[in-house]
Design a protein around this motif. Structure first.
Motif, short mmCIF file in Angstrom:
data_model
loop_
_atom_site.label_atom_id
_atom_site.label_comp_id
_atom_site.label_asym_id
_atom_site.label_seq_id
_atom_site.Cartn_x
_atom_site.Cartn_y
_atom_site.Cartn_z
N GLN A 28 26.77 41.40 38.26
CA GLN A 28 27.87 40.46 38.39
C GLN A 28 29.18 41.21 38.61
OE1 GLN A 28 27.93 38.01 34.88
NE2 GLN A 28 26.03 36.94 35.38
N ASN A 29 30.09 40.57 39.35
CA ASN A 29 31.42 41.13 39.53
C ASN A 29 32.34 40.62 38.44
OD1 ASN A 29 30.79 42.52 41.91
ND2 ASN A 29 31.07 40.68 43.13
N LYS A 30 33.15 41.52 37.90
CA LYS A 30 34.17 41.14 36.93
C LYS A 30 35.50 41.78 37.33
CE LYS A 30 31.77 39.95 32.68
NZ LYS A 30 31.73 40.14 31.20
N THR A 31 36.58 41.06 37.06
CA THR A 31 37.91 41.54 37.41
C THR A 31 38.68 41.85 36.14
OG1 THR A 31 37.99 40.36 39.51
CG2 THR A 31 40.09 40.94 38.52
N TYR A 54 41.64 45.23 39.22
CA TYR A 54 40.51 45.82 39.92
C TYR A 54 39.23 45.06 39.58
CZ TYR A 54 39.38 48.16 35.48
OH TYR A 54 39.07 48.44 34.18
N THR A 55 38.27 45.12 40.50
CA THR A 55 36.97 44.48 40.31
C THR A 55 35.89 45.55 40.24
OG1 THR A 55 37.55 42.40 41.40
CG2 THR A 55 35.24 42.99 41.38
N SER A 56 34.96 45.39 39.33
CA SER A 56 33.79 46.26 39.26
C SER A 56 32.57 45.40 38.96
CB SER A 56 33.95 47.35 38.20
OG SER A 56 34.01 46.78 36.91
N TYR A 57 31.39 45.95 39.25
CA TYR A 57 30.18 45.19 38.97
C TYR A 57 29.62 45.62 37.61
CZ TYR A 57 27.30 49.25 40.16
OH TYR A 57 26.72 50.48 40.18
N THR A 58 28.98 44.68 36.94
CA THR A 58 28.35 44.96 35.66
C THR A 58 26.92 44.41 35.67
OG1 THR A 58 29.17 42.88 34.70
CG2 THR A 58 30.52 44.85 34.40
N LEU A 59 26.07 45.02 34.87
CA LEU A 59 24.69 44.57 34.75
C LEU A 59 24.56 43.77 33.47
CD1 LEU A 59 21.76 44.64 35.79
CD2 LEU A 59 21.44 46.74 34.46
#
Length: 412
Positions: free
Chosen positions: A108-111, A97-102
């Motif tokens: 930024q998107n991280k998987t 799954y991919t989620s965004y982080t600050l």
């Protein structure tokens, strides 16, 4: 769903998406906890299980991935994330799954990955994963004015750069183990479709369209692509206005001549609805007309199939489903032959017991995941001034049915 109602509903969903993608530390109006599985959130089916994301809204947000075992009705929370989850897929008993982080005031998107029993969570890469196959994981990293496509084997930390494009470069679809991508070049006004197969290390150009812009449109893109009887059908266009309404052109790419031909100059749905012999699309907002393009004869015919109020109109292959709240105690789902004015109508195909309050408005639709039909019923409060005229989403209840219309499970 009829065009006007669908576009109003789309505007509401766009509003919710904008609000829900705010930074996680954004204060919300009420500290009361609200849990919901929204229609736009990622969902998938795997071996008789439904995986979905429940958003929990309180003083802080969280996003919980659940697995529903349809046969037993058992629900298992696999993980909880502080960041919104943008997409998920399963490969060899592992959920990616991919989620965004600050990070440093930049989103930024991280998987990540987690086993389907909720254990062994790992960080896979920076970027948005788009597809998985037996050979590895494909993902896109966007930075500055560039978007880069990478491929990485599952047991390797080394990624292979496949393509560097501009910020319009995006993934369209995986069809028969072929990946399709699109990119618009503003300088040349060309929209290009690319393909990539597992054995390839470079994108191949499939076709190119010259698009003339008048300055009012947003960047054109390809919203959907499908293959019927060997020919490729795809749709390019733009999202327009504050409601992000779709205006597209439906194209056929002939497999023998490699030439493009226009099937419909103005289409209003991002998805290409079809079965093995026909493509179905709607007409203008006021006409009530729908169209059926026969992929074998190349002929287009029209039919009238009006849906009123908050009723839905969902074409799923050979069958079209209509769902509507009766205003009292039922959600009624009907089924008929696609491309017709309700031929072979089965009404009701499904009756869902669902008590409705006069002060709220209810809508339902029908989706398909694997062999299951999923029916989300949304309850809206348009008198709640905290969200203006857009209203407040009170609840979304999901029902899972088999192809015969038998209700197997539900979640919310």
């Amino acid at each position: 769903m009829n065009t006007i109602a669908k576009r109003i509903r789309r505007f509401t969903l766009v509003f919710f998406i904008i609000i829900f993608l705010l930074p996680q530390n954004t204060p919300i109006i009420s500290a009361a906890t609200n849990k919901a599985v929204y229609e736009y959130s990622p969902m998938l089916e795997d071996r008789g299980n439904i995986y979905y994301i429940q958003r929990v809204e309180s003083d802080e947000y969280s996003y919980d991935i659940y697995r529903l075992e349809v046969a037993t009705g058992k629900k298992t929370r696999l993980l909880s994330s502080e960041n919104d989850i943008l997409g998920m897929m399963i490969h060899n008993d592992t959920l990616y799954y991919t989620s965004y982080t600050l990070e440093k005031d930049v989103y930024q998107n991280k998987t990540y990955s987690v086993s389907i029993d909720g254990k062994d969570k790992k960080t896979i890469c920076n970027g948005y994963f788009i597809c998985l196959d037996d050979s590895g994981i494909y993902y896109i990293v966007s930075k500055g004015k560039e978007s880069k496509l990478y491929k990485r084997e599952y047991n390797s930390k080394k990624a292979t750069l496949i393509y560097t494009g501009n910020m319009t470069f995006s993934f369209v679809k995986n069809l028969d183990n072929t990946l399709y991508f699109t990119q618009f070049n503003e300088a040349s006004s060309k929209l290009t479709l690319y393909t990539l197969t597992p054995e390839q290390t470079k994108l191949a150009v499939l076709t190119t369209n010259k698009i003339t812009l008048n300055g009012s449109e947003r960047t054109p893109l390809v919203s959907d692509i499908t293959k019927i009887n060997g020919d490729i059908y795809y749709q390019y266009g733009t999202y327009e206005g504050s409601g992000s309404y779709w205006y597209g052109t439906l194209i056929k790419l002939d497999s023998s001549t490699k030439k493009n031909s226009v099937i419909a100059e103005q289409s209003y749905e991002e998805q290409i609805n079809h079965n093995d012999s026909s493509i179905f699309y709607i007409g203008t907002e006021s006409s009530g007309k729908n169209y059926r393009y026969n992929t074998k004869t190349g002929k287009t015919s029209s039919y009238i199939c009006k849906i009123t109020g908050t009723g839905s109109f969902n074409i799923l292959g050979d069958k079209t489903y209509s769902a509507k709240a009766d205003g009292k105690e039922l959600i009624v789902v009907s089924r008929f032959t696609s491309g017709t004015n309700k031929s072979n109508l089965v009404k009701p195909f499904i009756n869902l017991p669902y008590k409705q309050k006069k002060e709220f408005e209810y809508s339902a639709s029908v989706k398909k995941y694997g062999d299951f039909l999923l029916i989300p019923v949304t309850c809206m409060d348009y008198s709640d001034t905290s969200h203006g005229w857009r209203g407040r989403c009170v609840s979304v209840t999901w029902y899972v049915a088999d192809s015969d219309g038998k209700i197997l499970a539900q979640f919310k």
